[in-house]
Design an enzyme around this catalytic site. Structure first.
Site, mmCIF file in Angstrom:
data_model
loop_
_atom_site.group_PDB
_atom_site.id
_atom_site.type_symbol
_atom_site.label_atom_id
_atom_site.label_comp_id
_atom_site.label_asym_id
_atom_site.label_seq_id
_atom_site.Cartn_x
_atom_site.Cartn_y
_atom_site.Cartn_z
ATOM 1 N N ARG A 83 -67.732 8.481 -64.233
ATOM 2 C CA ARG A 83 -66.720 7.619 -64.336
ATOM 3 C C ARG A 83 -66.113 8.124 -66.043
ATOM 4 O O ARG A 83 -67.402 8.589 -67.273
ATOM 5 C CB ARG A 83 -66.185 6.504 -64.743
ATOM 6 N N ILE A 84 -65.125 8.340 -66.341
ATOM 7 C CA ILE A 84 -64.280 9.024 -67.630
ATOM 8 C C ILE A 84 -63.542 7.689 -68.365
ATOM 9 O O ILE A 84 -63.060 7.198 -67.734
ATOM 10 C CB ILE A 84 -63.676 9.825 -68.152
ATOM 11 N N GLN A 141 -64.064 13.518 -77.470
ATOM 12 C CA GLN A 141 -65.707 14.098 -77.716
ATOM 13 C C GLN A 141 -65.997 15.672 -77.767
ATOM 14 O O GLN A 141 -66.795 16.349 -77.684
ATOM 15 C CB GLN A 141 -67.133 13.277 -76.945
ATOM 16 N N GLY A 171 -71.404 12.976 -74.465
ATOM 17 C CA GLY A 171 -72.023 13.385 -75.609
ATOM 18 C C GLY A 171 -72.739 15.091 -76.010
ATOM 19 O O GLY A 171 -72.716 15.550 -76.718
ATOM 20 N N GLU A 172 -73.173 14.886 -75.317
ATOM 21 C CA GLU A 172 -74.331 16.793 -75.063
ATOM 22 C C GLU A 172 -73.136 17.375 -74.182
ATOM 23 O O GLU A 172 -73.497 19.079 -74.774
ATOM 24 C CB GLU A 172 -75.658 16.157 -74.452
#
Lengths: 326, 778
Positions: B663-664, B673, B739-740
């Site tokens: 889910r975003i 991001q 994040g990555e």
């Protein structure tokens, strides 16, 4: 950074007089290099003499060319219509320099005095003959990717870093100096910067009590048709890997006069006089430019990480000539 | 208990919810007006300033330190060295310290006369102003007995060893699945390539900083720029011999971190000790130059990848070897092998690590540690094999699509990589790619298309949150998480708003204080999923309490209803069978003279609705799904470059990233991001490189003037999309974290585009003009 006193000079005499009394003091105009170096403890001046009020201003057309006051800002000169139209290489070099913020601060005189970006010079933990004569030159076997392939010595291979001086030296600029007695002298930019030899700490012919008043550039056909090409690691805000300033006067396909200087390859802004001579009378073709480029790098002495500059600067030269010959 | 929501469901258009919507940052106004306080911006009574002096040499012993001149300077309060630093209760390399603090602190400067790396703090000057402390630090004179340092594994004198474990003991130094060597030997198609990666530094805009305030002789508050306040609290309490609750750590805002703020670093405890020594609050901010030696980096490394494949391009064997530099006290190496083992269906795999101890500050997590450089190797090699066999680069990836996790045979909790490929290819126009390398020219430029796969694991993590709902219709939601600047404040406000049936302006989300419920480090992409799930579970506890209150309240329309018959709709509790019958929480609470009600929740990895845990409270004891499914995000990058045919300068001119990461939570912050991570990757691909002098083991370009990161002119318009996934296993919110993954595969996509443009392969990052020009000349 050490503590220092700060005074403002409103005339050249006040400024040069202040420095005559204290050789360790420094002039400050834009301060874009000086403050960095003071914060890094590379330079330690007991006094700064602010020369921004000294009336060395104006960008004007003279009977034989262009005159730029030493305290004009890089951005103003780069965008000046006279410079853009009559001396495009100078405008291009200025506008490809640094960042807009820096160009708004940095002066023309200060830019000619800009010191090398050699990493070893800028970090006092390293030995460096320029900063600390006799201590050694770790750049010879270290991080020399950005350093000079021409004009270096065993003592120093630090590159002269700027763009503007490359265009100026190509177009026969002359630096007007004034000393504390009010005496002026004119030094061709070609002779203004010194080769490091065994005294890399001496970078220019400027005497301690001398101040740069102005720079003049003669008008010429090859100045009107001049061009600056800069190759760098990122699209903006980076020193050149190599650069080339060229000027051409071509009539009927034949070169009547040519100008060529290279940036970021020499220990000073590097004029290629022999290559220029070779081009005179030759057709304005890629083959001629390649020949000139090969002559321009003759005697290059690259180190481990900057060998690429020998090829790259030749390509920049050919590109620059081709783009104006086209 | 199937009436209880076990998974967040109220998302999406038409539901009135805000989760997933492109809500503006709730902290945006505070940030642009300067109201937001970063860690070095908390005023303190009597604050003084600490400045570190770094070692000029990289190896040796401190013979003597002359602090006389520094001490004579006006305003100087103390010069701390290894001779007078207040003693710690436990040093980081004591058994207790090692457990609590972690590897980067295995060596603490100012506790001995040993110098292990250039720039290592050898003195800490405290003065009444920052300028005076800075100047005094320059007057400290240190005499060293210098030894010849070792700069990297590439030095011929380096002694390489095979570590049992790398990366803080998390990854085996040797891994084997099947007989990869034999499979390689027998494979009809073989490909071997060696890749090198330059040293990269994180360089967040906000440097590391510590403000240490001793509130009492045994009570400390630290305002710290860290991604993990719990870790900082634990490490400081251990070193100082204080109970955990006597150490408070505050991090309200971060100006980036990218992993360098994910560990404890020396400057923090040194500042704390300085504050003790001068009996005043001390603030210390690392300079940009000190950021290059103070908080780790991505290590210099070489990878050799051997691949065996069929003539159809199906993988048969992967053999990966990595050699890298580590510090004298640590076995850190990014676990590159993980993604190589996982990305494609391949029956055999082998990986091994070699390390050399050199005179360097230790390396550490750097955005997508392991996945970023590991993906560079495998994604370039896959591209090569595709080219060699005449297969489209996207097609070879589909031929090797892993339908289950090749490392353990488990099914994926969800995987939408095929959709990412398809959508990315469509947005980019991949079908227009010229199958010939080096065959597309536009004026002086060679044009190339490249793509690469991205993947990142959902790491095992858990956290807690507290929800306090007030009868007037607002809520305060808390979790001791940190917001790197990516939008934690905003997305958690959204989650709390939807789960409580409020509008976002009625929710205040608080984070960044060790007094709040504990949350994991904001690292490894865990914060989004863990904290949002904690908030969700805590909100469910609040609703449970409210429902119980309602069915016991004679005046409630829900009086005597069965608990399982009551459901929540927005801010109302209603009967499942008759939704007209019910009331909102405000009416219920006011009638019961209840000002507020609180719930806490534990958000856990593996606790999605299929695993039956999501609705449970902190101690519900449900089993999670850690053993059942393999949980990863996937994505794809598509890149167009223009390469100057003579100079070799590379410019990225088009970019498309499509990711599937569960889910975003916020379409806008998520897009930002991914853009940020892609730019981070483009920097690593094309320009980022810290040069360590081979003789002095000292960095030569420790500044943002000389260490190049992309400027705006280097970056084109970027297209980012997400494939929405409904993952019932990972956690209560179904959030995988982004994040990555945004930077995994980026350098390969760029390198592959350069290969397509020029027909030449550069395997040495960064791909600078000199390397491309050199490759084109061959």
């Amino acid at each position: 950074m050490n503590n220092f006193s700060y005074t403002t000079a409103t005339t050249a005499k006040e400024a040069t007089g202040a420095r005559k009394n204290s050789v360790q003091s420094a002039f400050i105009a834009g301060g874009t290099t000086l403050l960095d170096l003071m914060k890094l403890n590379v330079e330690q001046h007991p006094q700064l003499v602010d020369i921004n009020m000294v009336p060395f201003k104006g960008i004007s057309e003279t009977t034989d060319g262009l005159r730029i006051g030493a305290l004009e800002r890089m951005s103003d000169v780069g965008e000046n219509l006279l410079v853009v139209q009559q001396f495009p290489a100078i405008s291009e070099a200025l506008l490809l320099s640094a960042s807009p913020q820096l160009r708004n601060m940095a002066s023309i005189g200060g830019n000619l005095m800009q010191r090398t970006r050699c990493s070893y010079f800028r970090d006092t933990a390293f030995p460096c003959n320029k900063r600390n004569p006799g201590s050694g030159c770790p750049a010879q076997t270290g991080d020399n990717r950005g350093l000079a392939i021409l004009g270096g010595s065993a003592a120093c291979i630090a590159t002269n870093p700027g763009d503007m001086a490359v265009a100026l030296v190509a177009l026969d600029a002359v630096v007007l100096l004034e000393n504390s007695k009010g005496k002026q002298r004119r030094v061709p930019l070609l002779d203004f910067h010194l080769l490091p030899g065994t005294t890399p700490q001496r970078e220019t012919v400027l005497e301690p009590d001398e101040l740069i008043v102005a720079v003049t550039v003669p008008a010429a056909a090859h100045a009107r048709k001049s061009h600056y090409v800069k190759v760098r690691d990122r699209a903006s805000y980076a020193f050149a890997l190599v650069s080339a300033a060229v000027g051409l006067d071509v009539q009927g396909g034949q070169i009547r006069s040519a100008r060529l200087a290279m940036g970021s390859v020499g220990t000073k802004p590097w004029r290629a006089l022999e290559a220029e001579k070779l081009l005179v009378g030759k057709p304005a073709t890629e083959a001629s430019f390649q020949l000139a480029a090969a002559v321009a790098v003759r005697g290059a002495s690259p180190r481990e990480h900057n060998r690429f500059k020998v090829d790259m600067v030749q390509k920049a030269i050919v590109r620059a000539f081709q783009e104006i010959a086209a | 208990m199937d009436t209880e929501p076990r998974f967040f469901e109220t998302n999406g258009p038409g539901t009135g919810g805000v989760v997933g919507q492109p809500l503006n940052r709730v902290d945006g106004h505070d940030k642009v007006t300067g109201k937001a306080r970063y860690s070095a911006e908390f005023p303190q009574q009597g604050l003084v300033y600490g400045v570190l002096k770094g070692s000029e040499i990289a190896k040796g012993k401190i013979q003597s330190i002359d602090t006389t001149a520094a001490m004579k300077e006006p305003g100087v309060l103390a010069v701390l060295t290894h001779q007078n630093l207040p003693k710690l209760a436990k040093t980081p390399n004591s058994p207790e310290g090692k457990k609590a603090i972690g590897a980067p602190m295995g060596f603490l400067p100012l506790t001995s006369d040993t110098v292990h790396y250039a720039g290592q703090p050898v003195a800490l000057v405290v003065a009444d102003t920052f300028e005076r402390a800075t100047h005094a630090a320059s007057l400290v004179r240190v005499q060293y007995a210098a030894e010849k340092p070792l700069a990297s594994y590439q030095d011929p004198k380096a002694e390489l060893f095979n570590p049992e474990k790398v990366q803080d003991g998390k990854t085996d130094g040797f891994t084997r699945r099947g007989d990869a060597r034999a499979a390689l030997a027998a494979a009809p198609v073989k490909h071997t390539a060696t890749y090198t990666h330059a040293i990269n530094h994180h360089n967040p805009m906000e440097p590391g900083s510590t403000t240490a305030v001793w509130e009492a002789p045994d009570r400390l508050t630290v305002y710290e720029s860290t991604q993990g306040i719990t870790r900082t609290q634990k490490s400081l309490a251990t070193m100082l011999g204080l109970p955990l609750e006597q150490v408070r750590v505050v991090t309200k805002y971060l100006g980036g971190g990218f992993g360098c703020k994910g560990s404890s670093w020396p400057h923090t405890v040194l500042t704390v000790q300085a504050a003790k020594a001068v009996n005043r609050p001390v603030k210390l901010v690392l300079t940009r130059q000190q950021m290059f030696t103070g908080m780790g980096h991505r290590e210099d490394q070489t990878q050799t990848l051997q691949i065996g494949a069929t003539r159809e391009g199906k993988l048969l064997a992967l053999v990966h070897e990595k050699t890298s530099t580590t510090s004298p006290w640590d076995n850190y190496a990014e676990p590159n092998s993980r993604i190589i083992n996982l990305l494609y269906a391949c029956p055999t795999f082998e990986s091994s690590y070699k390390l050399a101890r050199a005179n360097v500050m230790t390396s550490t997590f750097t955005r997508a540690p392991g996945e970023a450089p590991g993906s560079f190797a495998i994604e370039c090699s896959m591209d090569d094999i595709a080219s060699q066999l005449g297969i489209d680069p996207l097609e070879i990836r589909l031929r090797n699509y892993a339908e289950k996790d090749p490392t353990n045979g488990k099914p994926w909790s969800s995987k939408s990589l095929k959709q990412c490929y398809a959508r990315g290819a469509e947005l980019f126009g991949w079908s227009k790619r010229n199958p010939q390398n080096g065959a597309t020219r536009d004026g002086k430029y060679l044009v190339g298309y490249g793509m690469a796969t991205a993947s990142y694991p959902v790491h095992n993590s858990q956290g807690t949150a507290r929800v306090r709902l007030y009868a007037d219709g607002h809520a305060v939601v808390q979790s001791g998480a940190t917001d790197l600047g990516t939008g934690t404040y905003t997305v958690m406000t959204q989650v709390a708003a939807d789960t409580l049936g409020l509008t976002p302006d009625k929710v205040r989300f608080e984070l960044g204080d060790s007094r709040l419920p504990t949350a994991p480090n904001s690292g490894g992409s865990v914060a989004g999923g863990t904290v949002s799930s904690s908030v969700y579970v805590a909100a469910q506890e609040v609703w449970q309490k409210l429902k119980k209150l309602a069915i016991a309240d004679k005046k409630s329309p829900l009086y005597r209803a069965k608990l399982e018959d009551v459901v929540v709709e927005k801010n109302r509790m209603v009967l499942k069978t008759n939704k007209q019958k019910g009331e909102d929480f405000m009416a219920l609470m006011k009638r019961n003279e209840m000002s507020d009600i609180e719930g806490t929740g534990n958000g856990k990895y593996g606790a999605g609705y299929e695993s039956g845990l999501a609705a449970g409270g902190a101690d519900s004891g449900h089993q999670d799904d850690m053993a059942g499914h393999s949980m990863h995000s996937f994505g794809a990058h598509f890149c167009e470059v223009r390469v100057d045919a003579e100079f070799g300068t590379v410019r990225v001119t088009r970019w498309v990233s499509v990711h599937a990461a569960g889910r975003i939570l916020n379409a806008k912050t998520a897009r930002s991001q991914i853009i940020g991570g892609s730019i981070f990757g483009i920097g690593a691909a094309l320009m980022e490189e810290t040069f360590r002098d081979p003789n002095f083991a000292r960095y030569t370009n420790a500044s943002l003037g000389e260490y190049h990161i992309p400027v705006n002119a280097d970056i084109p318009e970027m297209t980012v999309e997400f494939i929405e996934e409904h993952d019932p296993y990972i956690n209560a919110m179904g959030v995988k974290g982004i994040g990555e993954i945004s930077m995994v595969g980026v350098s390969a996509a760029v390198a592959n585009a350069v290969f397509h443009a020029t027909g030449k392969r550069v395997r040495d990052l960064p791909i600078t003009p000199d390397k491309v020009m050199g490759a084109m000349a061959v």
